[in-house]
Every structure is written in structure tokens, then in C-alpha cells.
Write a protein that holds these residues in place. Structure first.
Motif, PDB file in Angstrom:
ATOM      1  N   ASN A  39     -42.866  33.027  16.261  1.00 50.06           N
ATOM      2  CA  ASN A  39     -42.745  34.259  17.025  1.00 50.06           C
ATOM      3  C   ASN A  39     -41.798  33.998  18.195  1.00 50.06           C
ATOM      4  N   LEU A  40     -40.634  34.652  18.206  1.00 51.78           N
ATOM      5  CA  LEU A  40     -39.615  34.364  19.220  1.00 51.78           C
ATOM      6  C   LEU A  40     -40.080  34.628  20.645  1.00 51.78           C
ATOM      7  N   MET A  41     -40.804  35.715  20.855  1.00 54.85           N
ATOM      8  CA  MET A  41     -41.269  36.019  22.213  1.00 54.85           C
ATOM      9  C   MET A  41     -42.270  34.966  22.699  1.00 54.85           C
ATOM     10  N   GLU A  42     -43.159  34.555  21.818  1.00 55.44           N
ATOM     11  CA  GLU A  42     -44.127  33.514  22.178  1.00 55.44           C
ATOM     12  C   GLU A  42     -43.416  32.187  22.412  1.00 55.44           C
ATOM     13  N   ARG A  44     -40.355  31.787  23.463  1.00 55.71           N
ATOM     14  CA  ARG A  44     -39.650  31.904  24.734  1.00 55.71           C
ATOM     15  C   ARG A  44     -40.605  31.673  25.909  1.00 55.71           C
ATOM     16  N   ARG A  45     -41.782  32.286  25.861  1.00 56.51           N
ATOM     17  CA  ARG A  45     -42.771  32.091  26.931  1.00 56.51           C
ATOM     18  C   ARG A  45     -43.192  30.628  27.021  1.00 56.51           C
ATOM     19  N   ASN A  46     -43.467  30.006  25.874  1.00 54.70           N
ATOM     20  CA  ASN A  46     -43.898  28.608  25.870  1.00 54.70           C
ATOM     21  C   ASN A  46     -42.794  27.670  26.345  1.00 54.70           C
ATOM     22  N   ASP A  48     -40.304  28.486  28.306  1.00 52.31           N
ATOM     23  CA  ASP A  48     -40.151  28.765  29.734  1.00 52.31           C
ATOM     24  C   ASP A  48     -41.224  28.013  30.534  1.00 52.31           C
ATOM     25  N   SER A  70     -32.519  31.067  15.360  1.00 49.07           N
ATOM     26  CA  SER A  70     -32.807  32.024  16.427  1.00 49.07           C
ATOM     27  C   SER A  70     -33.588  31.351  17.559  1.00 49.07           C
ATOM     28  N   GLU A  74     -32.695  31.087  21.606  1.00 49.43           N
ATOM     29  CA  GLU A  74     -33.640  31.436  22.679  1.00 49.43           C
ATOM     30  C   GLU A  74     -33.730  30.311  23.702  1.00 49.43           C
ATOM     31  N   VAL A  78     -32.893  30.489  27.829  1.00 40.59           N
ATOM     32  CA  VAL A  78     -33.814  30.066  28.889  1.00 40.59           C
ATOM     33  C   VAL A  78     -33.161  28.991  29.760  1.00 40.59           C
TER      34      VAL A  78
END
Length: 132
Positions: A39-42, A44-46, A48, A70, A74, A78
Motif C-alpha cells: 500500500n503506497l500511502m502506508e 510513505r507513512r512508514n 517517513d 512505485s 515514493e 520523501v
């Protein structure tokens, strides 16, 4: 101190770390992270969050599957946003021998150039070819 982060498409990062740990019979230290890329959004959060742990004398050693993934894009975003590009060694096309060498040498080798040579040598030694 180098923070080691393994990631890629899908479960590549966790699977790569697990394989390297089984082969080496080692345990990951507190500065080693394996991130799932499903999951790209997850991701990215991790990623970050990992970047939040990079302080003045720290650097990042990133091992990923391929540069065109991808997840790799990401990570680049970041790093650029946080101004961490100069503190990062990004290794694309990582394999189990690369991960093994990274686990062993990430804090033993002083410069990125020495680490690149070491990772390259260990990765090449892991290659075997059989023809029928």
C-alpha cells in the motif's frame, strides 16, 4: 550510524530481510527496518517515520527491488522533501547477498564508497550460473 531500510513492491522488503536473517542466523538491530510496499500511502507513512529517526550523524542505507518501482519513487519523494538525499545510499536491485553484506558491514565501513565496493563484491559472489 547507518539506518538500513529494505523495501520494494509488495512484501519484498520484509521477505528479503527475513531471508538474510535466516541465512546469516543473525537478528536485526534497532536500526534495521523492513517496509511492506503493498500500500503506497502506508509505505510513505512508514518510510517517513523511519526518516524521523535520522539525526545529525546518521545516514540511510536503502535496499530496494528495482529503481522503477512505485515504492522507490515514493521513497525518493520523501527523501527530497526532507532534504535527506545527501545522507542516503540507495541500492537498487538488492538480493539476499546484498542484504547479508548490508547487515554485517553497515556500521563497520566508514564511507559510502567503501560500502559500495563491499556490497558489490558480496553481491557478485552470490551469483552462480548453470548451463545445461
Amino acid at each position: 550510524m547507518r539506518k538500513l531500510v529494505l523495501f520494494g513492491e509488495g512484501n519484498f522488503g520484509p521477505a528479503l530481510l527475513e531471508s538474510a536473517l535466516v541465512v546469516s542466523q543473525r537478528e536485526a538491530d534497532e536500526n534495521t527496518f523492513a517496509l511492506d510496499g503493498s500500500n503506497l500511502m502506508e509505505f510513505r507513512r512508514n518510510f517517513d517515520s523511519v526518516c524521523n529517526t535520522v539525526y545529525n550523524h546518521d545516514s540511510l542505507l536503502l535496499l530496494c527491488d528495482i529503481s522503477t518501482s512505485s515504492v522507490a519513487r515514493e521513497a525518493w519523494l520523501v527523501l527530497e522533501k526532507r532534504g535527506l538525499m545527501k545522507k542516503t545510499l540507495f541500492v537498487m536491485g538488492a538480493s539476499v547477498p546484498t542484504a547479508l553484506a548490508a547487515l554485517v558491514f553497515k556500521d563497520l565501513v566508514d564511507t559510502d564508497q567503501e560500502l559500495i565496493k563491499t556490497l558489490k563484491a558480496q553481491s557478485e559472489q552470490g551469483l552462480m550460473f548453470f548451463e545445461g
